[in-house]
Design an enzyme around this catalytic site. Sequence first.
Site, PDB file in Angstrom:
ATOM      1  N   ASP A 183      -7.469   1.166   5.011  1.00 38.89           N
ATOM      2  CA  ASP A 183      -7.691   0.094   4.049  1.00 38.89           C
ATOM      3  C   ASP A 183      -9.171  -0.272   4.142  1.00 38.89           C
ATOM      4  O   ASP A 183      -9.866   0.095   5.093  1.00 38.89           O
ATOM      5  CB  ASP A 183      -6.762  -1.107   4.308  1.00 38.89           C
ATOM      6  CG  ASP A 183      -6.647  -1.995   3.065  1.00 38.89           C
ATOM      7  OD1 ASP A 183      -7.484  -1.850   2.146  1.00 38.89           O
ATOM      8  OD2 ASP A 183      -5.728  -2.838   3.002  1.00 38.89           O
TER       9      ASP A 183
HETATM   10  C1  BGC Z   1      -6.576  -4.037  -0.195  1.00 39.55           C
HETATM   11  C2  BGC Z   1      -6.140  -2.690  -0.746  1.00 39.55           C
HETATM   12  C3  BGC Z   1      -7.122  -2.237  -1.789  1.00 39.55           C
HETATM   13  C4  BGC Z   1      -8.488  -2.164  -1.171  1.00 39.55           C
HETATM   14  C5  BGC Z   1      -9.566  -1.706  -2.125  1.00 39.55           C
HETATM   15  C6  BGC Z   1      -8.018  -4.081   0.207  1.00 39.55           C
HETATM   16  O1  BGC Z   1      -8.445  -5.403   0.325  1.00 39.55           O
HETATM   17  O2  BGC Z   1      -5.750  -4.401   0.883  1.00 39.55           O
HETATM   18  O3  BGC Z   1      -4.848  -2.782  -1.274  1.00 39.55           O
HETATM   19  O4  BGC Z   1      -6.735  -1.010  -2.343  1.00 39.55           O
HETATM   20  O5  BGC Z   1      -8.853  -3.463  -0.717  1.00 39.55           O
HETATM   21  O6  BGC Z   1      -9.854  -2.674  -3.050  1.00 39.55           O
END
Ligand code: BGC
Length: 698
Positions: free
Chosen positions: A228
């Site tokens: 993530d």
């Molecule tokens: C989230 C993800 C997301 C990623 C990119 C993170 O804060 O948990 O679900 O895909 O950011 O934006």
Amino acid sequence: MAEPLSEVDALVSELTRAEKLSLVRGTRDPEGTATGYLAGVERLGIPPFRLVDGPLGVRAEGKRSTAFPASLATAASFDPDLAHEQAAAMAREAAAHGQHALLAPGVNIVRVPHCGRNFEYLSEDPVLASEVGRALVEGIHDEDIVATVKHFVANNQETNRTEVSANIDERTRRELYLPPFRAAVEAGVGSVMTAYNRVNGTHMSDHEALVTDLLKDEWGFDGYVVSDWYGLETTVGAANAGLDLEMPGVPVEPETDDPDEFEWPDGIPDATHAGLFGKPLDAAIDDGSVSADRLDDMVARVLGQMARIGLLDGTERTGELDSQRHRELAERVAVRGTVLLDNDGVLPLSADADVALVGPHVHEAKLGGGGSSETTPFQSRSPAGGLRARADGTVTTARGIDAIESVSLFDLLPFVEGGRDDSESAPEREPSLSDAVDAASDADIAVVVVRDATTEGRDRDTLSLPGRQDELISAVAAVNDQTVVVLRSGGPVETPWRDEVAAIVECWYPGQADGDALASVLYGDRDPGGRLPVTFAPAETYPTSDERRFPGVDGVAHYDEGLFVGYRHFDATDSVPTYPFGHGHSYASFEYGSAVAIDETTVELSVENVADRPGREVIQAYVQPPTLDDVERPRRELAGFESCSLAPGESRTVSLSLDELAFSRYDMDRGWTVDAGEYTVELARSARDVRETVTIDR
Ligand code: BGC
């Protein structure tokens, strides 16, 4: 004779160490549209690779895309084919924006009703989440975009999400939280995103037992595992645990005058902590703490997905954006996800009724919740716009109370500008409760539109509607006995006024088609197709009302309710939920014929529409296991579901296949086990409305 090298292996053998490292760590996108970016290796014809959010539509930076309903609405359709269509459309839009991987679907189990991201997830039930999640993965892959199932695993709350340890026993993990991920792997998902949180003490990006032993070795996942965003904790730990790709890979400094005093807000990952798969990984390979083979495997997994979608062949990709069929689809999903919770007969509305449309946001479509799934559509329809376009009678609007403050992750992030501004154009006059009451008392029908406010990065404090919305509903209902409440929420909400009103409709976050979908349901042009993918109950009756379980104490969320989440819990405690899992009315009514077990996993029954109007029925099959002295099992578990749209008087034989998950349990000694005995299959309209039963001996 040696086997010829595959295209990917041949590339890996040509790449230098530096080039390999550039394929496992993101860098800045020169075009600025991608959420995550790999520059590629021009020398060898490896093009750039763009990853983009997210589950409700494409969030390409600075671009517009179709805003589809929230994932919870998609799941409420109980219609995997429709989910497949939505996913394919999102993938075509990703391609139109020059992107290659979609950071969707989110399949975490809705364990905590307060979770700020429930709207991005699918259900409290693993079979429903698996079926819909699988369809979403397949739809994305059909259009040659890489699907990214997320967040692996147990990202079930936003409070302290980067540190909290979800302490879960193995049986519960296997039976409840892992199945949607396993279903995605079975569907051939190209990528898995690790969660920010820890599981049993270890950060998921470092979790070898779950990432390598389970996901890759036991399940045979052959795509890449991506962190993530800023969710990578260590270099050696993560690389050896099986993490393949660091995103976004480039650090960002907080905008602050005093960096030394700065503290990252709860739930926001430290964005200065990036580049762990850059130089530190290079050094780790030099000193032998990560093997060169592991780096090759990481690269091969990323290239393997680029090859699978045709990116290495240089295939031209055009995609499709904001087309008529995508707009219609966004509306179809919104209608089919709309759940008619209560109706004393006021709905459907007659076209010539005079309607008072009341609520602080009747002039604005409810697109979604806050955070990385926010999309900016080309167009949207507000409730006022939708009802006015459909009604023959007058539609008077009154906001009644002040706007509900929207919340967005992007307002919490110290390094980006504020979130989506979906505020209405400046109101001419201050809203007043008495205007709303006057409008409602003059009208035939009062429709009160209310909402919650949820976002990634924060959980709700309460399941009550924010602001003075409960008061508004009661005030309107006091002067108009034909009051319809329209909810837009990212999960369950409390409905203390439910006995005062004539009907309640739950739309979740309906996306750009909001007003049109709402009008077509309220006026009965289409049957509200949805059923609840989550149980609605008073906040204090959920198992997570114990703070040890949520948000946890001393950094640990104890999942010691075990399997008893959602309806499994309400069954076990013999408590009556406000609206049970699977609940939702149709405008038609249906009679079920007797059920027949065709074989060990198939049940058939006939369903007849006995109303004088067409309607859609969702038939649910729950399995009750035989009672065993030494094994605790939920009383019933969803095993399958089927839907049918029937004309007045029409009947049809419906065949339901039953998921093995509902029969089996994970035994710590024997693994997946189906105990011998008699299983009762309930054919039901909800977890609390069983119409027919049949037994199956296993
Ligand atoms: C989230 C993800 C997301 C990623 C990119 C993170 O804060 O948990 O679900 O895909 O950011 O934006």
